[in-house]
Write a protein that holds these residues in place. Structure first.
Motif, PDB file in Angstrom:
ATOM      1  N   ASP A   1      13.885   9.157  63.562  1.00 33.83           N
ATOM      2  CA  ASP A   1      13.359   9.968  62.464  1.00 33.83           C
ATOM      3  C   ASP A   1      12.946  11.340  62.977  1.00 33.83           C
ATOM      4  OD1 ASP A   1      12.263  10.972  60.158  1.00 33.83           O
ATOM      5  OD2 ASP A   1      10.651   9.500  59.995  1.00 33.83           O
ATOM      6  N   ALA A   2      13.646  12.381  62.525  1.00 34.04           N
ATOM      7  CA  ALA A   2      13.369  13.745  62.972  1.00 34.04           C
ATOM      8  C   ALA A   2      12.299  14.440  62.141  1.00 34.04           C
ATOM      9  CB  ALA A   2      14.654  14.574  62.941  1.00 34.04           C
ATOM     10  N   GLU A   3      11.769  13.784  61.108  1.00 35.62           N
ATOM     11  CA  GLU A   3      10.859  14.466  60.190  1.00 35.62           C
ATOM     12  C   GLU A   3       9.604  15.028  60.859  1.00 35.62           C
ATOM     13  OE1 GLU A   3       9.361  16.179  56.774  1.00 35.62           O
ATOM     14  OE2 GLU A   3      11.385  15.513  57.299  1.00 35.62           O
ATOM     15  N   PRO A   4       8.938  14.323  61.797  1.00 33.31           N
ATOM     16  CA  PRO A   4       7.766  14.945  62.436  1.00 33.31           C
ATOM     17  C   PRO A   4       8.097  16.276  63.109  1.00 33.31           C
ATOM     18  CG  PRO A   4       7.803  12.584  62.878  1.00 33.31           C
ATOM     19  CD  PRO A   4       9.112  12.919  62.226  1.00 33.31           C
ATOM     20  N   ALA A   5       9.267  16.361  63.734  1.00 32.35           N
ATOM     21  CA  ALA A   5       9.666  17.620  64.377  1.00 32.35           C
ATOM     22  C   ALA A   5       9.950  18.700  63.339  1.00 32.35           C
ATOM     23  CB  ALA A   5      10.895  17.386  65.250  1.00 32.35           C
ATOM     24  N   ILE A   6      10.568  18.315  62.231  1.00 34.51           N
ATOM     25  CA  ILE A   6      10.870  19.282  61.173  1.00 34.51           C
ATOM     26  C   ILE A   6       9.582  19.903  60.644  1.00 34.51           C
ATOM     27  CG2 ILE A   6      11.730  19.497  58.796  1.00 34.51           C
ATOM     28  CD1 ILE A   6      13.847  17.371  59.571  1.00 34.51           C
ATOM     29  N   ARG A   7       8.573  19.114  60.433  1.00 36.80           N
ATOM     30  CA  ARG A   7       7.316  19.638  59.881  1.00 36.80           C
ATOM     31  C   ARG A   7       6.599  20.542  60.879  1.00 36.80           C
ATOM     32  NH1 ARG A   7       4.297  15.196  56.228  1.00 36.80           N
ATOM     33  NH2 ARG A   7       3.007  17.049  55.882  1.00 36.80           N
ATOM     34  N   LEU A   8       6.650  20.178  62.152  1.00 35.39           N
ATOM     35  CA  LEU A   8       6.048  21.046  63.160  1.00 35.39           C
ATOM     36  C   LEU A   8       6.788  22.379  63.261  1.00 35.39           C
ATOM     37  CD1 LEU A   8       5.287  18.455  65.983  1.00 35.39           C
ATOM     38  CD2 LEU A   8       3.602  19.746  64.658  1.00 35.39           C
TER      39      LEU A   8
ATOM     40  N   PRO B   1      11.634   8.412  54.991  1.00 36.31           N
ATOM     41  CA  PRO B   1      10.563   8.899  54.119  1.00 36.31           C
ATOM     42  C   PRO B   1       9.154   8.820  54.708  1.00 36.31           C
ATOM     43  CG  PRO B   1      11.350   6.752  53.377  1.00 36.31           C
ATOM     44  CD  PRO B   1      12.274   7.181  54.482  1.00 36.31           C
ATOM     45  N   ASP B   2       8.961   8.073  55.782  1.00 34.59           N
ATOM     46  CA  ASP B   2       7.615   7.750  56.264  1.00 34.59           C
ATOM     47  C   ASP B   2       6.733   8.963  56.524  1.00 34.59           C
ATOM     48  OD1 ASP B   2       9.825   5.900  57.154  1.00 34.59           O
ATOM     49  OD2 ASP B   2       8.125   4.567  57.477  1.00 34.59           O
ATOM     50  N   TYR B   3       7.278  10.018  57.148  1.00 30.91           N
ATOM     51  CA  TYR B   3       6.486  11.186  57.527  1.00 30.91           C
ATOM     52  C   TYR B   3       6.793  12.407  56.661  1.00 30.91           C
ATOM     53  CZ  TYR B   3       5.433   8.393  61.643  1.00 30.91           C
ATOM     54  OH  TYR B   3       5.016   7.382  62.483  1.00 30.91           O
ATOM     55  N   CYS B   4       7.545  12.209  55.588  1.00 37.50           N
ATOM     56  CA  CYS B   4       7.877  13.337  54.719  1.00 37.50           C
ATOM     57  C   CYS B   4       6.661  13.796  53.917  1.00 37.50           C
ATOM     58  CB  CYS B   4       8.998  12.941  53.760  1.00 37.50           C
ATOM     59  SG  CYS B   4      10.627  12.813  54.527  1.00 37.50           S
ATOM     60  N   PHE B   5       6.710  15.055  53.502  1.00 38.82           N
ATOM     61  CA  PHE B   5       5.655  15.611  52.654  1.00 38.82           C
ATOM     62  C   PHE B   5       5.697  14.938  51.288  1.00 38.82           C
ATOM     63  CE2 PHE B   5       4.305  18.855  49.539  1.00 38.82           C
ATOM     64  CZ  PHE B   5       3.004  19.038  49.976  1.00 38.82           C
ATOM     65  N   GLY B   6       4.555  14.578  50.761  1.00 33.91           N
ATOM     66  CA  GLY B   6       4.506  13.869  49.490  1.00 33.91           C
ATOM     67  C   GLY B   6       3.777  14.636  48.407  1.00 33.91           C
ATOM     68  N   LYS B   7       4.379  14.667  47.211  1.00 33.60           N
ATOM     69  CA  LYS B   7       3.676  15.213  46.047  1.00 33.60           C
ATOM     70  C   LYS B   7       4.398  14.778  44.779  1.00 33.60           C
ATOM     71  CE  LYS B   7       5.785  19.842  45.852  1.00 33.60           C
ATOM     72  NZ  LYS B   7       5.466  21.286  45.951  1.00 33.60           N
ATOM     73  N   TYR B   8       3.673  14.827  43.675  1.00 35.19           N
ATOM     74  CA  TYR B   8       4.245  14.465  42.378  1.00 35.19           C
ATOM     75  C   TYR B   8       4.964  15.676  41.814  1.00 35.19           C
ATOM     76  CZ  TYR B   8       4.631  12.382  37.749  1.00 35.19           C
ATOM     77  OH  TYR B   8       5.118  11.859  36.575  1.00 35.19           O
ATOM     78  N   GLN B   9       6.189  15.481  41.332  1.00 36.55           N
ATOM     79  CA  GLN B   9       6.970  16.586  40.788  1.00 36.55           C
ATOM     80  C   GLN B   9       7.568  16.222  39.430  1.00 36.55           C
ATOM     81  OE1 GLN B   9       9.617  17.513  44.305  1.00 36.55           O
ATOM     82  NE2 GLN B   9       9.099  19.606  43.679  1.00 36.55           N
TER      83      GLN B   9
END
Length: 305
Positions: free
Chosen positions: A34-41, A65-73
């Motif tokens: 999962d590359a998401e933590p690196a993407i956010r940094l 999805p585990d470390y992705c940014f979350g919000k209601y849209q």
């Protein structure tokens, strides 16, 4: 905790434009899982200056999805829900994402790109796909009055619960469906004079056959052996690119092989250009369709489109 989003607050100190290399933030484990933590940094680093460039490393980046940014849209012509967003870009003045021919490979219900209240954004030279599509496809192997038998690829894990057909992935994530549509496997288009079968309730009655095929029951169902039945996704939850309040956007040399909603949805935005953007099934995977909704959709937009 990782920064919630790439956000340019007026009070932030601006530095000179910079080039940020995602490779500098990736660990071997991230490359495998999962590359998401690196993407956010990396996006957080880009937020320290206007007109930054984020360079992806090439090859394949797996994103869960585990470390992705979350919000209601609430997104036009897609379904409202709590989203898990891989690239959250909000309040940005100038950003280029250089894909470097990277394949972004998503798993589960991930919304790849959300761009809001921003201007002068460029995304280029990348492809996106999913380990499992949000719709399901099965090949018709037999027919009879009120039933068809189907063979599904290994990607589509079948579960029969209380006599009802359900789909899931290797992580046991469920993929609900709401309609059936038959496609001609030779012409690769909707089969001639077929009906769009809408499905109400939990799903279709079915049974697993000893040879691995699935027998599906519906009173008025008809199909041609060898054609493909597509089980349409129940909701449009994960558009590929969502633009909301964006002034100046360029996307070029991008392949949208799959996403769980519209390919590109733009609302309340202006001056948008899509150049050599392909919405087609993933090469070599023998899928019938690419995405479950429109390739592009523009609403309440202005300027140069």
């Amino acid at each position: 905790m990782l920064t919630a989003a790439l956000c340019m607050a007026a009070s932030c100190t601006r530095e000179a434009p910079r080039t940020v290399y995602l490779q500098d933030y990736l660990t071997p484990e991230m490359l495998e899982t999962d590359a998401e933590p690196a993407i956010r940094l990396a996006l957080e680093e880009c937020s320290k200056s206007s007109n930054s460039t984020l360079v992806l490393p090439g090859d394949t980046l797996r994103i869960r999805p585990d470390y992705c940014f979350g919000k209601y849209q609430i997104i036009s012509n897609n379904d409202p829900s709590d989203k898990r967003i891989a690239f959250e870009i909000d309040g940005v003045d100038g950003l280029t994402i250089e894909g470097n021919n990277t394949l972004l490979l998503f798993s589960g219900f991930v919304s790849p790109f959300n761009i809001e209240n921003s201007k002068n954004i460029t995304i280029r030279n990348l492809s996106m796909d999913y380990t499992r599509t949000h719709h399901s496809e099965g090949t018709v192997t037999g027919t009879g009055k009120g039933w068809v038998t189907l063979r599904f690829p290994e990607d589509y894990i079948i579960r029969i619960q209380n006599g009802i057909l359900a789909f899931r992935d290797q992580d046991k994530v469920e993929y609900p469906y709401c309609n059936l549509l038959e496609f001609d496997s030779e012409k690769r288009e909707v089969a001639h004079y077929v009906h769009d079968h809408w499905i109400w309730g939990a799903g279709l009655q079915a049974e697993q056959l000893p040879d691995g095929q699935v027998k599906v029951y519906k009173d008025d169902i008809e199909a041609t052996v060898g054609n493909i039945l597509v089980f349409g996704a129940k909701a449009r939850l994960c558009p590929g690119f969502t633009l909301d309040g964006v002034d100046g956007f360029l996307m070029e040399n991008v392949n949208i092989w799959h996403c769980g909603g519209m390919g590109v949805i733009a609302q309340r935005s202006s001056d948008l250009e899509l150049n050599r953007v392909n919405v087609v099934p993933s090469p070599g995977k023998d899928r019938m369709i690419s995405i479950p909704a429109s390739a592009t959709h523009f609403i309440n937009c202005k300027g140069y489109i």
